[in-house]
Scaffold this motif. Structure first.
Motif, PDB file in Angstrom:
ATOM      1  N   LEU A  12       0.840  -1.211   0.000  1.00  0.00           N
ATOM      2  CA  LEU A  12       0.000   0.000   0.000  1.00  0.00           C
ATOM      3  C   LEU A  12       0.876   1.262   0.000  1.00  0.00           C
ATOM      4  CD1 LEU A  12      -2.789  -1.057   2.529  1.00  0.00           C
ATOM      5  CD2 LEU A  12      -2.942  -0.923   0.048  1.00  0.00           C
ATOM      6  N   PRO A  13       0.278   2.432  -0.301  1.00  0.00           N
ATOM      7  CA  PRO A  13       1.081   3.671  -0.388  1.00  0.00           C
ATOM      8  C   PRO A  13       1.679   4.123   0.948  1.00  0.00           C
ATOM      9  CG  PRO A  13      -1.054   3.934  -1.464  1.00  0.00           C
ATOM     10  CD  PRO A  13      -1.105   2.641  -0.738  1.00  0.00           C
ATOM     11  N   THR A  15       0.604   6.200   3.160  1.00  0.00           N
ATOM     12  CA  THR A  15       0.468   7.641   3.389  1.00  0.00           C
ATOM     13  C   THR A  15      -0.550   7.962   4.462  1.00  0.00           C
ATOM     14  OG1 THR A  15      -1.139   7.710   1.621  1.00  0.00           O
ATOM     15  CG2 THR A  15       1.121   8.278   1.037  1.00  0.00           C
ATOM     16  N   ASN A  16      -1.307   6.956   4.866  1.00  0.00           N
ATOM     17  CA  ASN A  16      -2.352   7.141   5.876  1.00  0.00           C
ATOM     18  C   ASN A  16      -3.275   8.315   5.545  1.00  0.00           C
ATOM     19  OD1 ASN A  16      -1.087   5.045   7.121  1.00  0.00           O
ATOM     20  ND2 ASN A  16       0.049   6.344   8.556  1.00  0.00           N
ATOM     21  N   CYS A  17      -3.698   8.437   4.314  1.00  0.00           N
ATOM     22  CA  CYS A  17      -4.509   9.567   3.880  1.00  0.00           C
ATOM     23  C   CYS A  17      -5.983   9.434   4.265  1.00  0.00           C
ATOM     24  CB  CYS A  17      -4.390   9.753   2.375  1.00  0.00           C
ATOM     25  SG  CYS A  17      -5.344   8.535   1.466  1.00  0.00           S
ATOM     26  N   ARG A  18      -6.405   8.271   4.718  1.00  0.00           N
ATOM     27  CA  ARG A  18      -7.754   8.026   5.240  1.00  0.00           C
ATOM     28  C   ARG A  18      -8.871   8.011   4.193  1.00  0.00           C
ATOM     29  NH1 ARG A  18      -8.894   9.773  10.869  1.00  0.00           N
ATOM     30  NH2 ARG A  18      -6.915   9.574  11.954  1.00  0.00           N
ATOM     31  N   GLN A  19      -8.535   8.083   2.926  1.00  0.00           N
ATOM     32  CA  GLN A  19      -9.600   8.106   1.921  1.00  0.00           C
ATOM     33  C   GLN A  19     -10.393   6.794   1.904  1.00  0.00           C
ATOM     34  OE1 GLN A  19     -10.093  10.092  -1.215  1.00  0.00           O
ATOM     35  NE2 GLN A  19      -8.422  11.576  -1.105  1.00  0.00           N
ATOM     36  N   CYS A  20      -9.767   5.747   2.358  1.00  0.00           N
ATOM     37  CA  CYS A  20     -10.428   4.448   2.344  1.00  0.00           C
ATOM     38  C   CYS A  20     -11.408   4.321   3.504  1.00  0.00           C
ATOM     39  CB  CYS A  20      -9.385   3.333   2.448  1.00  0.00           C
ATOM     40  SG  CYS A  20      -8.319   3.545   3.876  1.00  0.00           S
ATOM     41  N   THR A  24      -5.520   4.350   9.110  1.00  0.00           N
ATOM     42  CA  THR A  24      -4.165   4.135   8.594  1.00  0.00           C
ATOM     43  C   THR A  24      -4.188   3.097   7.482  1.00  0.00           C
ATOM     44  OG1 THR A  24      -3.766   2.346  10.125  1.00  0.00           O
ATOM     45  CG2 THR A  24      -3.102   4.535  10.872  1.00  0.00           C
ATOM     46  N   CYS A  25      -3.120   3.093   6.711  1.00  0.00           N
ATOM     47  CA  CYS A  25      -2.994   2.071   5.675  1.00  0.00           C
ATOM     48  C   CYS A  25      -2.949   0.678   6.319  1.00  0.00           C
ATOM     49  CB  CYS A  25      -1.719   2.270   4.859  1.00  0.00           C
ATOM     50  SG  CYS A  25      -1.727   3.763   3.869  1.00  0.00           S
ATOM     51  N   PHE A  28      -6.348  -0.566   7.140  1.00  0.00           N
ATOM     52  CA  PHE A  28      -6.987  -0.981   5.900  1.00  0.00           C
ATOM     53  C   PHE A  28      -6.465  -2.359   5.455  1.00  0.00           C
ATOM     54  CE2 PHE A  28      -7.028  -0.741   1.136  1.00  0.00           C
ATOM     55  CZ  PHE A  28      -8.409  -0.758   0.973  1.00  0.00           C
ATOM     56  N   CYS A  42      -9.275   1.964  -1.751  1.00  0.00           N
ATOM     57  CA  CYS A  42      -8.089   2.822  -1.729  1.00  0.00           C
ATOM     58  C   CYS A  42      -7.827   3.304  -3.147  1.00  0.00           C
ATOM     59  CB  CYS A  42      -6.864   2.070  -1.204  1.00  0.00           C
ATOM     60  SG  CYS A  42      -5.336   2.994  -1.474  1.00  0.00           S
ATOM     61  N   PRO A  43      -7.934   4.616  -3.388  1.00  0.00           N
ATOM     62  CA  PRO A  43      -7.778   5.105  -4.759  1.00  0.00           C
ATOM     63  C   PRO A  43      -6.326   5.159  -5.216  1.00  0.00           C
ATOM     64  CG  PRO A  43      -8.584   6.864  -3.271  1.00  0.00           C
ATOM     65  CD  PRO A  43      -8.289   5.672  -2.429  1.00  0.00           C
ATOM     66  N   PHE A  44      -5.395   4.903  -4.323  1.00  0.00           N
ATOM     67  CA  PHE A  44      -3.998   5.156  -4.656  1.00  0.00           C
ATOM     68  C   PHE A  44      -3.123   3.919  -4.860  1.00  0.00           C
ATOM     69  CE2 PHE A  44      -5.599   8.579  -1.861  1.00  0.00           C
ATOM     70  CZ  PHE A  44      -5.715   9.549  -2.835  1.00  0.00           C
TER      71      PHE A  44
HETATM   72  S1  SF4 Z   1      -6.785   5.226   1.037  1.00  0.00           S
HETATM   73 FE1  SF4 Z   1      -6.309   4.135   2.905  1.00  0.00          FE
HETATM   74  S2  SF4 Z   1      -4.961   2.545   2.265  1.00  0.00           S
HETATM   75 FE2  SF4 Z   1      -5.018   3.969   0.604  1.00  0.00          FE
HETATM   76  S3  SF4 Z   1      -3.329   5.284   0.992  1.00  0.00           S
HETATM   77 FE3  SF4 Z   1      -5.003   6.247   1.969  1.00  0.00          FE
HETATM   78  S4  SF4 Z   1      -5.020   5.427   4.049  1.00  0.00           S
HETATM   79 FE4  SF4 Z   1      -3.649   4.180   2.872  1.00  0.00          FE
END
Ligand code: SF4
Lengths: 443, 321
Positions: A12-13, A15-20, A24-25, A28, A42-44
């Protein structure tokens, strides 16, 4: 072999961007490993990660569908070697071979017979699944026979080495996803192209498991996904069984994608008993499709019954709704038999009650699908439970009498049950076969 | 590139049980039957030897059976009225590996036959036949505890396989079998834990594991076959992985179960879509038997001569390496 949460995390990326929707990744990833969420959330994810994860998330044995939406059969997607570990998922498809050397009349007669092959057992409909047309004559004859068979509404298999005839047949069967049997090292390319063009699945056959694996790999390279592995059924049985077992183990234990397909076993024409016994072995040991020749009703009934047994979920025995079942024209004087809600117990009792022709109430108690003795030992078939069911069933309002017949095997509970329920307990026969004479002697 | 084959390595073999004793062993048999000894899963010879092929015992009753369907009784013919003739027929005509005598007539609800008559049948059958004998009581514990020790004694030294012991009633029969040199059948109700427990109890009476055979209580095709099938698979996997207390051969009473099934007995007029009655019954018994072979059955107790022939031929084929 599934990937662990940590394995997935590495892809996984990070990045812990939380879009999912996860904090955290890693969270997920852990959820993905449990199959509680889909990767697309996860869009990334990189293409590379996607490919790796998808390969891993595919079932070790591919699910193959034959036929169209109206008449289809699915095989494969198996996950275990022994049914007690989980269950066998997709009941082995059973079909019949029709040779084009038969006369039209013979073929029509056979098809009529095949149409009758559906039986009801323990509340389930069991039936055969497909028809295979075998070419031994000209391409024209093959097509003629195909047209005769078309009316039967079952998925089809085409047994032929003639690519022109196959092409013609596949054109007629467009959209019906037939099975082509079978590609060998000689005709592999031509057959793969045909199968791809017409959306058919393709069986590969070879002398050894190594060659099978190579052939399947080549077919897959050509872009065709729907593959079946044909086992050699003319070998010594121990060899064939060894091959069947090894193919299943390769798929499950080695994650060998080249052998991760359902297996088809085609039985040559033999005496009906022998065909049945051979088919029984293949059914127990991992065949996804069995084709045979015999059309004896007794052989078909036996084989379908064996399939029903082997493919029953061992964790979830067949159950019926626990309630009161009045059988025949019951009156306020009709007797009451109590049994469990295990399908086999209930249907065995039902069969005997029907045979007795004595109108009778059968009270099926919720034992979570356990049989009489098992349920009794597990305290699921107790005086309390039976008294409860009697009350809930509403039978007390329907009857003038208060006599309850219990299975002979649980005679020991008579006293306590009498006390708890207020009914008079009559000990019935131990075996269901004793029910007719028992009921007849009641009056 | 050659595939890396998945081969199982097992650490234990099934015990070998010998049934029957030759003349120089204290018995009167002209051959003995050895069963068990598997070093791997059924018929996967590349992973372990199967030193002894599965065998077929044919069931003989001490009294004429009153609930056997006609397709079964007429196949055996008039001999069915006489257990000795019947047993001889099983040996000579049907090539059974063993005779399995069931003392059905001993049951208090049946004829409650006196002990002298029962021991006499045992002795007469031993005299008239040369193959090993399995002896089964009537299934009523009290009566069996009375008669089986007498029969055991009457056949002392013949190395019978005697049954059946159950968890609640194993001591009397085990003691007799020990004293008279026989082996015994340990019956458990489709339950792997009880099977193991009973084997331990019997072993604790200093019966060696080479003298115990497991009866997992099979169901017929369509009547719970899958339960025993999976119990046998589990028990055999445990045995091969080292559990000696589950590592005994299996005996499966296939004929008894299969011929109780409606599908084996019902007439064609009653169920026209089920096909011919005779063939249906034979198929029911044969397919029940061959399916249990795939789960590791060692002794199949069967009834119909044609089913016996089919299954024997299939075993011949299965045993080819
Ligand atoms: S969407 Fe979730 S899994 Fe994907 S990079 Fe962001 S936090 Fe990580």
């Amino acid at each position: 072999m599934a990937l662990s949460g940590l394995d997935i995390y590495k892809l996984l990326p990070k990045t812990n961007c939380r879009q999912c929707g996860f904090p955290t990744c890693l969270a997920f990833a852990l959820s993905l490993a449990k199959k509680a969420v889909v990767l697309a959330k996860c869009p990334f994810v990189s293409e590379q990660a996607k490919a790796a994860l998808e390969a891993q998330s595919q079932p070790p044995i591919k699910l193959i569908t034959l036929g169209d939406d109206a008449n289809k059969v699915e095989v494969g997607n198996e996950t275990v070697l022994f049914r007690h570990e989980e269950k066998f998922h997709h009941p082995c498809a059973i079909g019949f071979i029709i040779e084009d050397s038969l006369s039209n009349q013979e073929i029509t007669q056979r098809l009529e017979k095949i149409k009758q092959f559906h039986f009801e057992r323990v509340g389930q409909l069991i039936k055969t699944d497909l028809i295979a047309i075998k070419q031994t004559q000209t391409g024209e004859r093959f097509i003629e026979v195909l047209k005769l068979v078309l009316g039967i509404n079952q998925p089809l298999a085409l047994i032929s080495n003639d690519k022109t005839a196959l092409g013609d047949a596949l054109k007629i069967l467009a959209g019906k996803k037939p099975l082509i049997y079978a590609a060998d090292s000689e005709n592999l390319n031509a057959f793969s192209i045909l199968a791809k063009e017409y959306g058919a699945s393709l069986a590969v056959k070879a002398d050894s498991i190594d060659s099978l694996s190579e052939l399947a790999a080549k077919v897959k390279e050509s872009g065709l996904q729907d593959i079946l592995i044909a086992v050699n059924t003319n070998n010594k049985p121990s060899r064939t069984l060894g091959e069947l077992t090894q193919i299943r183990r390769q798929a499950l234990k080695k994650n060998n994608r080249n052998l991760g397909y359902p297996v088809i076993a085609v039985i040559e024409k033999l005496d009906s008993y022998q065909e049945l016994i051979k088919a029984g072995d293949y059914l127990a040991k991992y065949a996804g499709i069995i084709l045979l020749n015999t059309l004896e009703e007794w052989a078909v009934l036996s084989l379908l019954t064996l399939r029903q047994n082997i493919y029953t979920d061992p964790q979830k025995p067949l159950q019926i709704e626990p309630k009161l079942y009045p059988i025949g024209n019951t009156t306020e004087n009709s007797p009451v038999l109590v049994t469990t809600n295990f399908s086999l117990s209930y249907y065995t009792v039902l069969g005997e009650v029907e045979a007795s022709k004595v109108p009778t109430n059968i009270l099926s108690v919720d034992t979570e699908g356990m049989s009489v003795l098992t349920a009794w030992a597990a305290e699921k078939f107790t005086p309390d439970k039976i008294s409860d069911s009697l009350k809930k069933s509403g039978i007390e309002e329907k009857l003038k009498h208060r006599n309850l017949i219990i299975p002979g095997y649980v005679a020991v509970m008579s006293g306590e049950l009498e006390e708890k329920s207020g009914w008079k307990i009559v000990v019935g026969p131990k075996e269901a076969a004793g029910i007719p004479s028992f009921l007849k002697n009641l009056t | 590139m050659a595939l890396d084959l998945v081969k199982e390595k097992w650490s234990n073999a099934v015990a070998v049980v010998t049934i029957g004793a030759l003349k120089d062993e204290g018995g009167t048999r002209s051959s003995v039957v050895r069963c068990g000894g598997e070093e791997g899963l059924p018929f996967l010879f590349a992973e372990g030897k199967t030193p002894h092929r599965p065998v077929i015992a044919m069931e003989v009753l001490d009294v004429e059976p009153d609930d056997w369907p006609q397709s079964l009784t007429s196949a055996i013919g008039p001999a069915i009225k006489n257990p000795v003739e019947w047993a001889v027929k099983c040996e000579k005509d049907y090539k059974a590996d063993l005779i399995c005598l069931r003392l059905a007539g001993a049951h208090p609800d049946a004829q409650n036959r006196p002990a002298e008559q029962l021991t006499k049948v045992v002795k007469d059958i031993l005299q008239a036949t040369t193959i090993p004998l399995i002896l089964i009581g009537c299934g009523e514990d009290k009566r069996d505890n009375e008669i089986l020790p007498l029969c055991s004694q009457a056949a002392k030294g013949e190395r019978l396989l005697i049954g059946e012991t159950v968890q609640a009633n194993y001591k009397t029969l085990t003691a007799s079998a020990l004293a008279d040199g026989h082996s015994i059948i340990a019956q458990s109700p489709i339950d792997i834990n009880i099977a193991k427990q009973l084997n331990i109890l019997i072993s604790d009476m200093s019966m060696s594991i080479e003298r115990i055979v497991i009866n997992p209580t099979v169901g017929a095709l369509g009547y719970g076959l899958e339960y025993a099938y999976s119990i046998m698979e589990r028990a055999r996997l445990a045995a091969l992985s080292g559990d000696k207390m589950l590592g005994m051969p299996f005996i499966c009473f296939v004929g008894y179960e299969a011929w109780r099934a409606k599908e084996a007995k019902a007439s064609e007029t009653e169920f026209p879509t089920w096909g011919k009655q005779l063939e249906r019954g034979i198929a029911w018994e044969a397919l029940t038997a061959t399916t249990f072979l795939q789960a590791g059955a060692d002794i199949l107790v069967m009834r119909h001569p044609k089913a016996v022939e089919l299954v024997r031929k299939h075993i011949d084929e299965l045993m080819k390496e």
